[in-house]
Write a protein that holds these residues in place. Structure first.
Motif, PDB file in Angstrom:
ATOM      1  N   UNK A  26       0.820  -1.213   0.000  1.00  0.00           N
ATOM      2  CA  UNK A  26       0.000   0.000   0.000  1.00  0.00           C
ATOM      3  C   UNK A  26       0.853   1.262   0.000  1.00  0.00           C
ATOM      4  N   UNK A  27       1.983   1.223   0.691  1.00  0.00           N
ATOM      5  CA  UNK A  27       2.807   2.429   0.769  1.00  0.00           C
ATOM      6  C   UNK A  27       3.444   2.791  -0.573  1.00  0.00           C
ATOM      7  N   UNK A  28       3.276   1.948  -1.566  1.00  0.00           N
ATOM      8  CA  UNK A  28       3.767   2.298  -2.896  1.00  0.00           C
ATOM      9  C   UNK A  28       2.655   2.920  -3.743  1.00  0.00           C
ATOM     10  N   UNK A  29       1.490   3.088  -3.147  1.00  0.00           N
ATOM     11  CA  UNK A  29       0.326   3.507  -3.938  1.00  0.00           C
ATOM     12  C   UNK A  29      -0.136   4.932  -3.649  1.00  0.00           C
ATOM     13  N   UNK A  31      -3.100   5.971  -4.033  1.00  0.00           N
ATOM     14  CA  UNK A  31      -4.393   5.920  -3.355  1.00  0.00           C
ATOM     15  C   UNK A  31      -4.198   5.921  -1.838  1.00  0.00           C
ATOM     16  N   UNK A  32      -3.214   5.169  -1.366  1.00  0.00           N
ATOM     17  CA  UNK A  32      -2.949   5.131   0.071  1.00  0.00           C
ATOM     18  C   UNK A  32      -2.524   6.500   0.576  1.00  0.00           C
ATOM     19  N   UNK A  33      -1.574   7.121  -0.094  1.00  0.00           N
ATOM     20  CA  UNK A  33      -1.017   8.365   0.425  1.00  0.00           C
ATOM     21  C   UNK A  33      -2.021   9.516   0.386  1.00  0.00           C
ATOM     22  N   UNK A  34      -2.866   9.524  -0.620  1.00  0.00           N
ATOM     23  CA  UNK A  34      -3.908  10.560  -0.663  1.00  0.00           C
ATOM     24  C   UNK A  34      -4.910  10.323   0.471  1.00  0.00           C
TER      25      UNK A  34
ATOM     26  N   UNK B 103      -5.820   2.339  -8.245  1.00  0.00           N
ATOM     27  CA  UNK B 103      -5.922   1.010  -7.640  1.00  0.00           C
ATOM     28  C   UNK B 103      -5.434   1.022  -6.196  1.00  0.00           C
ATOM     29  N   UNK B 104      -5.969   0.089  -5.428  1.00  0.00           N
ATOM     30  CA  UNK B 104      -5.480  -0.060  -4.060  1.00  0.00           C
ATOM     31  C   UNK B 104      -4.764  -1.388  -3.850  1.00  0.00           C
TER      32      UNK B 104
END
Lengths: 122, 128
Positions: A26-29, A31-34, B103-104
């Motif tokens: 997730x930390x590469x995404x 979407x996670x950081x936003x 994507x998640x």
């Protein structure tokens, strides 16, 4: 173990869960950081309400003493660990069930073609 | 004011409810996945909280809270915190996914004849 050390361990454990154990990455995404940026904003507001008013108090000996919105900076590490672990499990369970998108009743068997634009917009 | 902490939690909960309804994030509508995601986090963080309370790393002014205290000297609001905040975090992630389309990581791999229409590397855990 001080809150500082525990919080650092908490972050490390969350990162390990994400990158090594469950490999959700997730930390590469983006979407996670936003999502995290939105969440941490509300965390700062909640911290201000709870800590500035003394609803929650911290023993000074176990923190480094730097505070943001009245709460120890360790709280941000704690919050990051909490959020990352939660989202890692959410994504991982979603992978396992194959119901990655708006999942109620659908098994996600490649129903969509190119340019899938995310959940809930069927 | 005794309701302070509960109000904070209420604001988080009610504030994210529109995401479920309007954006159709389908988090509450996938209760099994939600509970499975909350359970391990609840275990870890309630444990951490009870330990920290017991070793006096932090404390609570019960006069500003409901006053209901669970085993381990855990205020009720703390239990609610570790249910509400993670749920709100999931709702936020799903809302970002809905609005931006990013994507998640739980997206199924595209079908074999779909020449790369996806938004990220196809990744299935079984492949490893």
């Amino acid at each position: 173990m001080s809150y500082t050390v525990a919080a650092l361990v908490g972050v490390a454990a969350a990162l390990a869960l994400d990158l090594v154990v469950l490999r959700t990455r997730l930390v590469t995404r983006k979407s996670f950081w936003v999502a995290y940026a939105i969440i941490v904003t509300f965390q700062l507001v909640s911290n201000a309400v709870l800590t500035c008013r003394g609803v929650v108090t911290y023993r000074t000996a176990v923190i480094i003493g730097l505070r943001i919105a009245c709460a120890p900076v360790e709280d941000l590490l704690f919050g990051f660990s909490l959020v990352l672990q939660t989202l890692v499990w959410w994504v991982w369970w979603g992978r396992r069930s194959g119901a990655g998108r708006s999942g109620a009743g659908r098994s996600g068997a490649g129903r969509r073609g190119p340019g899938r634009s995310g959940a809930g917009r069927s | 004011m005794r309701a302070t902490y509960l109000i904070v939690l209420g604001v988080c909960f009610l504030g994210t409810l529109p995401l479920e309804v309007v954006l159709r994030t389908r988090v509450y509508r996938r209760p099994r996945r939600l509970l499975l995601s909350l359970a391990p986090v609840l275990l870890v963080f309630l444990g951490w909280d009870v330990w920290a309370i017991g070793s006096h790393q932090w404390g609570y002014d019960l006069r500003q809270m409901s006053g209901v205290v669970l085993p381990g000297r855990l205020p009720l609001e703390e239990l609610l915190f570790f249910l509400v905040i993670p749920a709100c975090a999931i709702l936020t992630l799903e809302a970002v996914r809905v609005v931006r389309g990013w994507p998640v990581g739980d997206e199924p791999a595209p079908p074999a004849d779909d020449a790369g229409g996806g938004t990220g590397p196809a990744r299935l855990p079984d492949a490893r």
